[in-house]
Design a protein around this motif. Structure first.
Motif, PDB file in Angstrom:
ATOM      1  N   TRP A 112       9.580  -9.573   0.301  1.00  0.00           N
ATOM      2  CA  TRP A 112      10.737  -8.985  -0.335  1.00  0.00           C
ATOM      3  C   TRP A 112      11.875  -9.997  -0.380  1.00  0.00           C
ATOM      4  CZ3 TRP A 112      15.622  -7.376   1.844  1.00  0.00           C
ATOM      5  CH2 TRP A 112      15.806  -7.819   3.154  1.00  0.00           C
ATOM      6  N   LYS A 113      12.854  -9.709  -1.241  1.00  0.00           N
ATOM      7  CA  LYS A 113      14.102 -10.473  -1.197  1.00  0.00           C
ATOM      8  C   LYS A 113      15.231  -9.583  -1.692  1.00  0.00           C
ATOM      9  CE  LYS A 113      13.619 -12.858  -5.701  1.00  0.00           C
ATOM     10  NZ  LYS A 113      13.646 -14.202  -6.353  1.00  0.00           N
ATOM     11  N   ASN A 114      16.430  -9.898  -1.243  1.00  0.00           N
ATOM     12  CA  ASN A 114      17.613  -9.129  -1.598  1.00  0.00           C
ATOM     13  C   ASN A 114      18.430  -9.928  -2.599  1.00  0.00           C
ATOM     14  OD1 ASN A 114      20.269  -7.907  -1.572  1.00  0.00           O
ATOM     15  ND2 ASN A 114      19.627  -6.831   0.279  1.00  0.00           N
ATOM     16  N   VAL A 115      18.626  -9.338  -3.786  1.00  0.00           N
ATOM     17  CA  VAL A 115      19.378 -10.010  -4.841  1.00  0.00           C
ATOM     18  C   VAL A 115      20.571  -9.132  -5.213  1.00  0.00           C
ATOM     19  CG1 VAL A 115      19.324 -10.950  -7.168  1.00  0.00           C
ATOM     20  CG2 VAL A 115      17.289 -11.102  -5.727  1.00  0.00           C
ATOM     21  N   SER A 116      21.747  -9.589  -4.840  1.00  0.00           N
ATOM     22  CA  SER A 116      22.993  -8.883  -5.165  1.00  0.00           C
ATOM     23  C   SER A 116      22.960  -7.421  -4.732  1.00  0.00           C
ATOM     24  CB  SER A 116      23.276  -8.976  -6.673  1.00  0.00           C
ATOM     25  OG  SER A 116      23.372 -10.308  -7.095  1.00  0.00           O
ATOM     26  N   GLY A 117      22.396  -7.189  -3.570  1.00  0.00           N
ATOM     27  CA  GLY A 117      22.365  -5.833  -3.033  1.00  0.00           C
ATOM     28  C   GLY A 117      21.184  -5.004  -3.484  1.00  0.00           C
ATOM     29  N   ASN A 118      20.335  -5.534  -4.363  1.00  0.00           N
ATOM     30  CA  ASN A 118      19.133  -4.844  -4.807  1.00  0.00           C
ATOM     31  C   ASN A 118      17.899  -5.507  -4.212  1.00  0.00           C
ATOM     32  OD1 ASN A 118      20.517  -2.999  -6.513  1.00  0.00           O
ATOM     33  ND2 ASN A 118      20.692  -4.591  -8.068  1.00  0.00           N
ATOM     34  N   ILE A 119      16.910  -4.699  -3.852  1.00  0.00           N
ATOM     35  CA  ILE A 119      15.697  -5.215  -3.228  1.00  0.00           C
ATOM     36  C   ILE A 119      14.633  -5.475  -4.281  1.00  0.00           C
ATOM     37  CG2 ILE A 119      13.827  -4.695  -1.621  1.00  0.00           C
ATOM     38  CD1 ILE A 119      15.814  -3.014  -0.034  1.00  0.00           C
ATOM     39  N   ILE A 120      14.007  -6.628  -4.230  1.00  0.00           N
ATOM     40  CA  ILE A 120      12.850  -6.949  -5.074  1.00  0.00           C
ATOM     41  C   ILE A 120      11.657  -7.154  -4.144  1.00  0.00           C
ATOM     42  CG2 ILE A 120      11.834  -8.536  -6.739  1.00  0.00           C
ATOM     43  CD1 ILE A 120      14.625  -9.225  -7.680  1.00  0.00           C
ATOM     44  N   THR A 121      10.620  -6.375  -4.337  1.00  0.00           N
ATOM     45  CA  THR A 121       9.421  -6.502  -3.511  1.00  0.00           C
ATOM     46  C   THR A 121       8.273  -7.037  -4.352  1.00  0.00           C
ATOM     47  OG1 THR A 121       8.811  -4.200  -3.986  1.00  0.00           O
ATOM     48  CG2 THR A 121      10.076  -4.612  -1.969  1.00  0.00           C
ATOM     49  N   HIS A 122       7.284  -7.597  -3.674  1.00  0.00           N
ATOM     50  CA  HIS A 122       6.111  -8.116  -4.363  1.00  0.00           C
ATOM     51  C   HIS A 122       4.885  -7.310  -3.962  1.00  0.00           C
ATOM     52  CE1 HIS A 122       2.575 -10.794  -4.902  1.00  0.00           C
ATOM     53  NE2 HIS A 122       3.173 -11.008  -6.064  1.00  0.00           N
ATOM     54  N   ASP A 123       4.430  -6.444  -4.866  1.00  0.00           N
ATOM     55  CA  ASP A 123       3.186  -5.699  -4.694  1.00  0.00           C
ATOM     56  C   ASP A 123       3.158  -4.906  -3.390  1.00  0.00           C
ATOM     57  OD1 ASP A 123       0.787  -4.887  -5.750  1.00  0.00           O
ATOM     58  OD2 ASP A 123      -0.376  -6.439  -4.744  1.00  0.00           O
ATOM     59  N   CYS A 124       4.276  -4.272  -3.076  1.00  0.00           N
ATOM     60  CA  CYS A 124       4.355  -3.493  -1.838  1.00  0.00           C
ATOM     61  C   CYS A 124       4.166  -1.997  -2.058  1.00  0.00           C
ATOM     62  CB  CYS A 124       5.710  -3.724  -1.163  1.00  0.00           C
ATOM     63  SG  CYS A 124       5.946  -5.388  -0.513  1.00  0.00           S
ATOM     64  N   PHE A 125       4.404  -1.535  -3.267  1.00  0.00           N
ATOM     65  CA  PHE A 125       4.382  -0.094  -3.531  1.00  0.00           C
ATOM     66  C   PHE A 125       3.418   0.249  -4.660  1.00  0.00           C
ATOM     67  CE2 PHE A 125       8.479  -0.909  -1.550  1.00  0.00           C
ATOM     68  CZ  PHE A 125       8.564   0.113  -0.614  1.00  0.00           C
ATOM     69  N   THR A 126       2.238  -0.356  -4.620  1.00  0.00           N
ATOM     70  CA  THR A 126       1.243  -0.150  -5.675  1.00  0.00           C
ATOM     71  C   THR A 126       0.852   1.316  -5.791  1.00  0.00           C
ATOM     72  OG1 THR A 126       0.370  -2.370  -5.313  1.00  0.00           O
ATOM     73  CG2 THR A 126      -1.029  -0.827  -6.515  1.00  0.00           C
ATOM     74  N   SER A 127       0.620   1.974  -4.650  1.00  0.00           N
ATOM     75  CA  SER A 127       0.173   3.369  -4.690  1.00  0.00           C
ATOM     76  C   SER A 127       1.247   4.273  -5.296  1.00  0.00           C
ATOM     77  CB  SER A 127      -0.189   3.850  -3.281  1.00  0.00           C
ATOM     78  OG  SER A 127       0.938   3.787  -2.422  1.00  0.00           O
ATOM     79  N   SER A 128       2.515   3.995  -5.002  1.00  0.00           N
ATOM     80  CA  SER A 128       3.602   4.809  -5.563  1.00  0.00           C
ATOM     81  C   SER A 128       3.663   4.667  -7.080  1.00  0.00           C
ATOM     82  CB  SER A 128       4.943   4.399  -4.956  1.00  0.00           C
ATOM     83  OG  SER A 128       4.986   4.698  -3.585  1.00  0.00           O
ATOM     84  N   LYS A 129       3.486   3.436  -7.563  1.00  0.00           N
ATOM     85  CA  LYS A 129       3.523   3.211  -9.005  1.00  0.00           C
ATOM     86  C   LYS A 129       2.338   3.898  -9.692  1.00  0.00           C
ATOM     87  CE  LYS A 129       4.066  -1.262  -8.373  1.00  0.00           C
ATOM     88  NZ  LYS A 129       4.216  -2.715  -8.648  1.00  0.00           N
ATOM     89  N   GLU A 130       1.192   3.894  -9.021  1.00  0.00           N
ATOM     90  CA  GLU A 130       0.024   4.572  -9.580  1.00  0.00           C
ATOM     91  C   GLU A 130       0.233   6.078  -9.600  1.00  0.00           C
ATOM     92  OE1 GLU A 130      -3.112   3.204  -7.089  1.00  0.00           O
ATOM     93  OE2 GLU A 130      -3.401   1.313  -8.183  1.00  0.00           O
ATOM     94  N   GLU A 131       0.856   6.628  -8.562  1.00  0.00           N
ATOM     95  CA  GLU A 131       1.164   8.060  -8.528  1.00  0.00           C
ATOM     96  C   GLU A 131       2.129   8.433  -9.644  1.00  0.00           C
ATOM     97  OE1 GLU A 131       2.323   9.714  -4.721  1.00  0.00           O
ATOM     98  OE2 GLU A 131       1.163   8.166  -3.694  1.00  0.00           O
TER      99      GLU A 131
END
Length: 349
Positions: A112-131
Motif C-alpha cells: 500500500w501507499k498513502n497519496v495525499s491522504g488517500n490509500i492506494i493498495t495493490h491487489d489487496c481487495f480482490t474478493s471485495s471487487k469480485e463481490e
C-alpha cells in the motif's frame, strides 16, 4: 505476470505493517449518460429530490456530475467538472448508481501507499471487487434496465449509456482506497421532455420492478448497451427477450388468466379450460411461449410485435447454425425496443 515486490517498492509501495490491517467497505459508482430525456436541469432534474435508495444501491439523476455525486457520496465527482466533461465528450443529463457491499473487508498482507491522504493498495481487495461485480449483475443492471423500460415507449427510447465506473473503499477513518476502471461510448438520439413527477415515479417504479426481473436479464441488457459489435449486441438483446419470456411463462397464473380471457360455453366450460391449460402448460417452444405471454400477460404486444419476434428468432437461429447474415441489416433498434416493451409489463404486475 504481476509486478514483483521490488518493482512495487520502487513505485513507492510499502508492505502493510504486521498487526495494522486495512479495513474498508467497498462501493462502486457507475455513471450513465441519459439519452432520450431533455436536459431541463434546473427545473426538473434535481439530484436531492430524485435520490432513491435500497440497502444495496442508491441512485440519483441530474445535469451536474458533482451535484449528483454529492447527494450520493457527500463528495465531488471531479475537481474540474467542465474539463472532465470536455475530455470525455459527454453531455447531460446523467444518472449515477452507487452500489455498496453490506460489510467491510480486512486486508492483513500486501502493499500500500498513502497519496495525499488517500490509500492506494495493490491487489489487496480482490474478493471485495469480485463481490461488487456480482452485486452489480444482480441489482444494479436490473435497476437500470427496469428504468429504461419504464421511461421508454414504443415510439421513444430512453437509454442509459455507461461512460464511467469507479470502485473504491472507505475506511472507518473516512480515508478512500482507489481502484478505477471506465468505459466510454457515443451515439445519437432524440430527446423528450419529462416532468419531475414522471422521473421520480419512474425511478421508484424501476426499483420495485427490478426485483421482479431476473438478474440475467439486467446483465445481458447491460452487455448489449455497452457492446459496439453489432452481432454481439443483437444476440445480447435477444437473450434478454428469451430469458424474460421463459421467466414470465413459468410464473403464469393459469386459471385466473384463462378465466379472464376465454369466453367458452358454460355447458363445457370445465373441459374446454382443461384442454386449453394443457396446451399452454405443454408449450416448450420459445415462440409458443412468447405468444402465450403476449396473450395472457403483455397487454401492449401486437401481431406486428410477434411477427418481429419471429423474424429475430430466425436470425438468431441462423447465427447459431453458422449461417451468414447481413450485419448491417440486423434489427438492433427493434430488438432493443421489443426487449424494453416486454420488460415494461413488470410495472403493471
Amino acid at each position: 505476470m504481476g509486478l514483483t515486490n521490488y518493482a512495487l517498492e520502487k513505485m513507492g509501495f510499502e508492505k502493510i505493517p504486521e498487526g495494522n490491517p486495512i479495513v474498508a467497505r467497498f462501493h462502486s459508482l457507475n455513471l450513465y449518460e441519459i439519452r432520450g430525456i431533455t436536459a431541463t436541469c434546473e427545473s426538473v432534474l434535481k439530484p436531492e429530490i430524485l435520490r432513491r435508495a435500497t440497502p444495496e444501491i442508491a441512485a440519483s439523476i441530474g445535469c451536474s456530475l458533482n451535484a449528483v455525486c454529492q447527494v450520493l457520496t457527500r463528495d465531488d465527482f471531479a475537481d474540474n467538472e467542465e474539463e472532465w466533461l470536455k475530455e470525455k465528450k459527454t453531455t447531460p443529463p446523467y444518472m449515477m448508481v452507487l452500489t455498496s457491499l453490506p460489510n467491510s473487508t480486512i486486508c492483513k498482507t500486501g502493499y500500500w501507499k498513502n497519496v495525499s491522504g488517500n490509500i492506494i493498495t495493490h491487489d489487496c481487495f480482490t474478493s471485495s471487487k469480485e463481490e461488487l461485480v456480482q452485486l452489480e449483475k444482480e441489482k444494479t443492471t436490473s435497476f437500470v434496465t427496469a428504468l429504461s423500460a419504464g421511461l421508454s415507449t414504443p415510439e421513444h427510447l430512453v437509454s442509459f449509456i455507461p461512460i464511467f465506473r469507479i470502485v473504491y473503499g472507505v475506511t472507518p477513518d473516512n480515508l478512500t482506497i482507489h481502484d478505477i476502471l471506465f468505459t466510454f461510448s457515443a451515439e445519437s438520439c432524440v430527446s423528450k421532455a419529462f416532468s419531475i413527477d414522471e422521473v421520480v415515479s419512474g425511478v421508484e417504479a424501476a426499483l420495485t420492478a427490478s426485483e421482479k426481473i431476473h438478474s440475467k436479464v439486467g446483465y445481458f441488457f447491460d452487455l448489449a448497451v455497452r457492446e459496439s459489435d453489432s452481432l454481439k449486441k443483437f444476440l445480447y438483446y435477444f437473450l434478454v427477450i428469451e430469458v424474460h419470456t421463459h421467466q414470465v411463462f413459468r410464473r403464469l397464473d393459469y386459471p385466473s388468466s384463462f378465466s379472464a380471457l376465454n369466453n367458452v360455453p358454460e355447458r363445457i366450460e370445465s373441459e374446454a379450460k382443461n384442454l386449453l391449460l394443457t396446451y399452454q402448460k405443454d408449450a416448450k417452444n420459445l415462440t409458443h411461449r412468447f405468444v402465450w405471454c403476449s396473450l395472457l400477460v403483455w397487454e401492449d404486444i401486437t401481431d406486428e410485435d410477434v411477427t418481429q419476434f419471429k423474424h429475430m428468432k430466425k436470425l438468431r437461429d441462423r447465427i447459431y447454425h453458422g449461417e451468414e447474415v447481413d450485419m448491417k441489416s440486423l434489427p438492433l433498434n427493434q430488438a432493443q425496443k421489443l426487449a424494453l416493451k416486454i420488460l415494461k409489463g413488470e410495472f403493471c404486475r
